[in-house]
Design an enzyme around this catalytic site. Structure first.
Site: not given
Length: 142
Positions: A16-17
């Site tokens: 993810d980010q």
């Protein structure tokens, strides 16, 4: 107890980010581990499905302890926690390359007819699977 191990290299697309494995990807990894265990026992989901039987998830839990990140190597260790001839509960432990436990979890499954989704007995329909699952679920060391 019989266990199976599946190796996974964490891909960039699975993060993810924040740079850690997105939580839902662990559920996919559970499936990889479950398939590895079934194959180790000498069976195949595809063969079961070819006979018109599916094995849907009825419950799943995941407990996140440590993050895995892009480039890490993970090992999914899978075993059978419970089996009663109808329902199977698989247990998972995902470790990083240092052997640290990052995620644990379990999933419950039943077998159903593809056309009706009505449950069927593994014990009656697949006696070889039944015997192997009893052995795999045994708490004795193999």
């Amino acid at each position: 107890m019989i266990t199976a191990e599946a190796e996974i290299q964490v891909r960039y697309a699975e993060t993810d980010q924040m740079g850690v494995v997105y939580h839902a990807n662990y559920i996919i990894w559970f499936e990889i581990g479950r398939t590895a265990l079934i194959e180790k026992l000498g069976f195949s989901y595809a063969d079961m499905e070819n006979e018109g039987i599916l094995s849907p998830v009825t419950h799943v839990e995941a407990f996140y302890k440590k993050p895995l990140t892009y480039g890490d190597h993970a090992t999914v260790v899978t075993s059978i926690k419970e089996y009663n001839g109808l329902k199977v509960v698989y247990e998972y432990e995902i470790k990083n390359s240092n052997g640290n436990v990052c995620v644990t979890g379990n999933s419950s499954h039943v077998c159903v007819k593809k056309e009706t989704f009505r449950p069927v007995s593994i014990k009656k329909l697949f006696p070889e699977w039944h015997s192997a699952y009893l052995l795999a679920a045994s708490k004795e060391e193999m």
